[in-house]
Design a protein around this motif. Structure first.
Motif, PDB file in Angstrom:
ATOM      1  N   GLN A 173      13.628   4.588  -2.581  1.00 40.58           N
ATOM      2  CA  GLN A 173      14.376   3.542  -1.892  1.00 40.58           C
ATOM      3  C   GLN A 173      13.494   2.812  -0.894  1.00 40.58           C
ATOM      4  OE1 GLN A 173      17.562   6.034  -0.424  1.00 40.58           O
ATOM      5  NE2 GLN A 173      19.022   5.196  -1.911  1.00 40.58           N
ATOM      6  N   ARG A 174      12.617   3.583  -0.231  1.00 43.19           N
ATOM      7  CA  ARG A 174      11.705   2.964   0.728  1.00 43.19           C
ATOM      8  C   ARG A 174      10.744   2.009   0.007  1.00 43.19           C
ATOM      9  NH1 ARG A 174      10.163   5.312   5.255  1.00 43.19           N
ATOM     10  NH2 ARG A 174       8.046   5.546   4.518  1.00 43.19           N
ATOM     11  N   GLN A 175      10.277   2.461  -1.133  1.00 46.66           N
ATOM     12  CA  GLN A 175       9.416   1.603  -1.954  1.00 46.66           C
ATOM     13  C   GLN A 175      10.166   0.321  -2.317  1.00 46.66           C
ATOM     14  OE1 GLN A 175       6.397   3.222  -3.632  1.00 46.66           O
ATOM     15  NE2 GLN A 175       5.734   1.123  -3.839  1.00 46.66           N
ATOM     16  N   PRO A 234       2.041   2.917  -6.786  1.00 44.51           N
ATOM     17  CA  PRO A 234       3.426   2.877  -6.296  1.00 44.51           C
ATOM     18  C   PRO A 234       4.210   4.157  -6.543  1.00 44.51           C
ATOM     19  CG  PRO A 234       3.177   1.512  -8.253  1.00 44.51           C
ATOM     20  CD  PRO A 234       1.811   1.919  -7.836  1.00 44.51           C
ATOM     21  N   THR A 235       3.790   4.950  -7.481  1.00 44.23           N
ATOM     22  CA  THR A 235       4.597   6.136  -7.803  1.00 44.23           C
ATOM     23  C   THR A 235       3.957   7.436  -7.346  1.00 44.23           C
ATOM     24  OG1 THR A 235       3.575   6.310  -9.980  1.00 44.23           O
ATOM     25  CG2 THR A 235       5.620   5.059  -9.848  1.00 44.23           C
ATOM     26  N   ALA A 236       2.793   7.336  -6.698  1.00 46.34           N
ATOM     27  CA  ALA A 236       2.029   8.557  -6.434  1.00 46.34           C
ATOM     28  C   ALA A 236       2.801   9.571  -5.594  1.00 46.34           C
ATOM     29  CB  ALA A 236       0.715   8.199  -5.740  1.00 46.34           C
ATOM     30  N   TYR A 268       0.849  -1.194   0.000  1.00 47.81           N
ATOM     31  CA  TYR A 268       0.000   0.000   0.000  1.00 47.81           C
ATOM     32  C   TYR A 268       0.880   1.238   0.000  1.00 47.81           C
ATOM     33  CZ  TYR A 268      -3.647  -3.328   1.131  1.00 47.81           C
ATOM     34  OH  TYR A 268      -4.510  -4.386   1.088  1.00 47.81           O
ATOM     35  N   GLN A 269       0.229   2.371  -0.142  1.00 46.97           N
ATOM     36  CA  GLN A 269       1.020   3.588  -0.265  1.00 46.97           C
ATOM     37  C   GLN A 269       1.842   3.890   0.976  1.00 46.97           C
ATOM     38  OE1 GLN A 269      -0.724   7.117  -2.006  1.00 46.97           O
ATOM     39  NE2 GLN A 269      -2.229   5.822  -3.011  1.00 46.97           N
ATOM     40  N   ILE A 286       9.318  -3.594  -1.522  1.00 45.43           N
ATOM     41  CA  ILE A 286       9.249  -4.607  -2.587  1.00 45.43           C
ATOM     42  C   ILE A 286      10.260  -5.716  -2.324  1.00 45.43           C
ATOM     43  CG2 ILE A 286       9.627  -5.014  -5.055  1.00 45.43           C
ATOM     44  CD1 ILE A 286       8.582  -2.109  -5.497  1.00 45.43           C
ATOM     45  N   GLY A 287      11.473  -5.308  -1.928  1.00 42.54           N
ATOM     46  CA  GLY A 287      12.516  -6.288  -1.635  1.00 42.54           C
ATOM     47  C   GLY A 287      12.079  -7.249  -0.544  1.00 42.54           C
TER      48      GLY A 287
END
Lengths: 342, 248
Positions: free
Chosen positions: B154-156, B176-178, B86-87, B160-161
Motif C-alpha cells: 500500500q505504501r508503494q 519495487p518488489t524487493a 526508490y526503495q 506511485i499514486g
C-alpha cells in the motif's frame, strides 16, 4: 485489487483502553486537579480549583516554561532539541533590562518598547547560530544548542556584570503584574503565543513541513522542502519564544537576570514530552504541550498547597515524565492503530 | 511503436577514474515497460540517477518527449514528468496519505475568509481519487492515519499514486518488489500493468526474472556499465538473460 489485511495488523483493542491511551494527559490533569480539590475540601474545608487566586498562580507558574516549550515543541517534532532556551531567555531578559536602564530618560512606554525590541532581536541570534550549525554544518542538535547554552549564559552574565539588573519602569511593572478581567497579563501574552503557534503548526505550511522533516528527512527533501533553511528557522523560532519568555520574566520581576531561565529548560522539555511528542521526532502538538505545562504547574503548586516539602515536586515531575513516555511507547499497541515504524 | 518518450544515446558517466556508464543507449515509449537488469555494480542505479537528474553526465544525450533535456536536480526531472521511486519510497511515515501526496504542494483554504489553513479535506479527496483510478484499495479508516500503518504494498501504491497525481509520464522504479511479501509483490505487478494501460512509461530495476517476464515488454541488460543486450520479452528466456548479465 482486493484488500488483504496487513500481516502484522494487531487486533482491535478495548475501546476504553484506547481512549485512555490517547487522552491520558487530559485525564491525568483532571485527576490531579480533583485530587487537590478533595484534599482542600477535606483538610482545609475550602476549594482549590475554584479559588481564582490559585488559578492565577498556576497559570502564571505555567506561562514561562510554556513559552519556552512552544518553540521547543516544533524543534522536537522536527527531530531536534534546543538546550539553549533557558539561557537565551536569560540573555534576552538582561539585554532588555540594560537597554531600559540606558533609555530610562525616555518616556516609560517608549523605553519599554525599545527594551522589548532589543530583547527579541538579540534572542534570535543564538537561534540562528545553533540552527546554522545544525542544519548546514551537521552538528548534532544536542551539541549545537549546548554550545549556545554556554555562550548565552556567559554573554548574559557579562552583559549584566554578573548581577541582576533592576529596572524602575511603571509600564514594565504593569506588563508583568497587571490583570485584565482577573487574568494576569503574562498569561494573556502566553495564550496569544499559544494560539499563534497552534495555528502555525497545525494549519500552516511551516507546521506541515516541520512534521515532514521529523517523519522523514528524505521525504521532505524529495518534496522540494528546503530542509536546512527550515531547520534554521525552527531554532530561530524557538529562540524567539525564549526571548518572549525573557520579556515576561523582566516584566514580572522588574529586573533582568541571566540565570532566570535556567530551571525552566528541563520543565520545557518535560512539558513537550508529557504532551505526547516523541524525542525521535515526527509527533507532538501544541495542545499536548499546554497540557504538559499545566500538569507540571499543578503538581508544583498543588504540592506546596498541601504542604508537602517542595523537593517532592522534582520527584513527582520526574516520575510523570517517565510514565508519559512509557504510555506513549505502548500507545500503538493499546490503540491497535497499526504496527510501529520499521 | 510510437515515437519514444525517452531516448538516451551514448550516455557516459565517470566518477573520478572509474567509468560507471559507457556509451549506454535506451528508449522507452508511452505505455511501455522496460526492465533494467544486470549484476551488482553493472550501472543500473547510476543510469536511473542520470535520468532522474541526480547525476550529471559526461557524454551523451537524453531526449524526453523529443526534446534534449539536461536536468540539474531531481526536482527539474520531476517537473518535466519523470518520477523516480526508490526503495525507501520517500514517504513521511508520520503523515497521512493526503499529506504525503501533497507534500511540498499543499492546498489551502481560508478560515473565516482570511486565515490560510490546510485544506485536508480536498487533499484527502484528491488522493483517494487517484488511488481509485489506480484501483488501489485502502481501508477507509487508514486514509486519515499515518502511512506507517499501511502495508508495504500500500505504501508503494501511495508513492506511485503521488507520482501519477502530479502527472508523471515516465516512472522509474528501483526494485519495487524487493521488500514485499509474495501477495503484495503480485499487487505491485498488477499496478504496473494498469499504469502501462493508462499510457505511463515505466522503467524498473529488478533482480527477479519472474517479475521481469511477468510485466515488461522489453529487457535491457547492463554489464560493467555497457549495454550487454536488449530483447523483446517474448524473444528471450531466463537463461539468455542470465548469460547476458554474467557475460560469456
Amino acid at each position: 485489487m482486493a484488500t488483504a489485511a496487513a500481516p502484522h495488523a494487531p487486533a482491535e483493542r478495548h475501546p476504553l483502553l484506547a481512549f485512555v491511551a490517547i487522552a491520558w494527559s487530559w485525564l491525568f490533569l483532571l485527576l490531579l486537579v480533583l485530587f487537590f480539590e478533595f484534599w482542600a475540601r477535606l483538610q482545609y474545608g475550602s476549594t482549590f480549583v475554584l479559588n481564582p487566586y490559585n488559578l492565577q498562580s498556576i497559570a502564571l507558574a505555567a506561562s514561562m516554561p510554556l513559552l519556552l516549550a512552544l518553540g521547543q515543541t516544533l524543534v522536537i517534532i522536527a527531530g531536534g532539541i534546543d538546550l539553549s532556551v533557558g539561557f537565551v531567555m536569560g540573555l534576552a531578559s538582561v539585554v532588555m533590562a540594560t537597554t531600559m536602564q540606558a533609555t530610562s530618560g525616555l518616556h516609560p512606554g517608549l523605553s519599554l518598547l525599545v527594551g522589548i525590541a532589543a530583547a527579541l532581536l538579540v534572542s534570535v541570534i543564538p537561534g540562528f547560530i545553533s540552527g546554522t550549525l545544525i542544519a548546514r554544518l551537521a552538528i548534532p542538535a544536542f551539541i549545537g544548542t549546548l554550545g549556545m547554552y554556554g555562550v548565552c549564559r556567559g554573554v548574559g552574565f557579562l552583559t549584566a556584570s554578573g548581577t541582576t539588573v533592576p529596572v524602575n519602569n511603571p509600564w514594565l511593572f504593569q506588563l508583568g503584574n497587571a490583570k485584565v478581567l482577573q487574568v494576569p497579563v503574562p498569561v494573556i501574552l502566553t495564550a496569544i503565543v499559544v494560539l499563534v503557534m497552534h495555528w502555525v503548526l497545525r494549519e500552516g505550511r511551516f507546521g506541515r513541513y516541520t512534521y515532514a522533516i521529523g517523519g522523514s528527512k528524505a521525504a521532505a527533501v524529495r518534496a522540494g522542502i528546503n530542509v536546512p533553511r527550515h531547520t534554521v528557522m525552527l531554532y530561530m523560532l524557538s529562540a524567539f519564544c525564549a526571548g518572549i519568555a525573557g520579556v515576561v520574566y523582566t516584566a514580572r520581576f522588574s529586573a533582568g537576570a541571566a540565570q532566570g531561565g535556567e530551571p525552566l529548560l528541563l520543565d520545557s522539555i518535560a512539558a513537550v514530552v508529557i504532551g505526547g511528542a516523541s524525542l525521535f521526532g515526527g509527533s507532538g502538538t501544541i495542545v499536548g504541550t499546554v497540557i504538559g505545562a499545566f500538569i507540571i504547574a499543578v503538581i508544583q503548586y498543588g504540592l506546596v498547597f498541601i504542604n508537602v516539602a517542595p523537593f517532592w515536586q522534582f520527584v513527582a515531575v520526574g516520575v510523570v515524565i517517565i510514565v508519559s513516555v512509557l504510555i506513549d511507547q505502548s500507545r500503538e499497541r493499546l490503540t491497535g492503530g497499526g504496527r510501529r515504524d520499521e | 511503436m510510437s515515437e519514444p518518450l525517452l531516448q538516451i544515446s551514448g550516455l557516459t558517466k565517470r566518477f573520478g577514474g572509474v567509468t560507471a556508464l559507457s556509451d549506454v543507449g535506451l528508449t522507452v515509449a508511452r505505455g511501455e515497460v522496460l526492465a533494467l537488469a544486470g549484476d551488482n555494480g553493472a550501472g543500473k542505479s547510476t543510469l536511473i540517477k542520470a535520468i532522474a537528474g541526480v547525476h550529471s553526465r559526461d557524454e551523451g544525450e537524453i531526449r524526453f518527449k523529443g526534446q534534449p533535456v539536461d536536468f540539474a536536480t531531481p526536482s527539474d526531472a520531476r517537473a518535466a514528468g519523470i518520477e523516480t521511486i526508490y526503495q525507501d519510497l520517500a514517504l513521511a511515515d508520520n503523515l497521512d496519505i493526503g499529506a504525503n501526496v501533497f507534500l511540498g504542494r499543499e492546498r489551502f483554504t481560508k478560515f473565516l475568509g482570511f486565515l490560510p489553513r490546510l485544506d485536508r479535506e480536498t487533499m484527502r479527496r484528491e488522493s483517494e481519487k487517484v488511488l481509485e483510478q489506480l484501483e488501489i484499495d485502502i481501508e477507509t479508516r487508514k486514509l486519515t492515519q499515518p502511512v506507517r500503518n499501511l502495508s508495504g504494498g500500500q505504501r508503494q501504491a501511495v508513492a506511485i499514486g503521488r507520482a501519477i497525481y502530479w502527472k508523471a509520464e515516465l516512472l522509474i522504479m528501483d526494485e519495487p518488489t524487493a521488500a514485499l511479501g509474495v501477495p503484495e509483490q503480485r499487487k505491485v505487478m498488477e499496478l504496473i500493468q494498469r499504469l502501462k494501460a493508462q499510457g505511463v512509461a515505466i522503467i524498473f530495476i529488478s533482480h527477479n526474472l519472474h517479475d521481469i517476464f511477468a510485466v515488461s515488454d522489453r529487457i535491457l541488460v547492463l554489464r560493467r556499465g555497457r549495454n550487454a543486450g536488449e530483447r523483446a520479452i517474448g524473444a528471450t528466456n531466463g537463461d539468455e538473460v542470465v548469460k547476458m548479465m554474467v557475460g560469456g
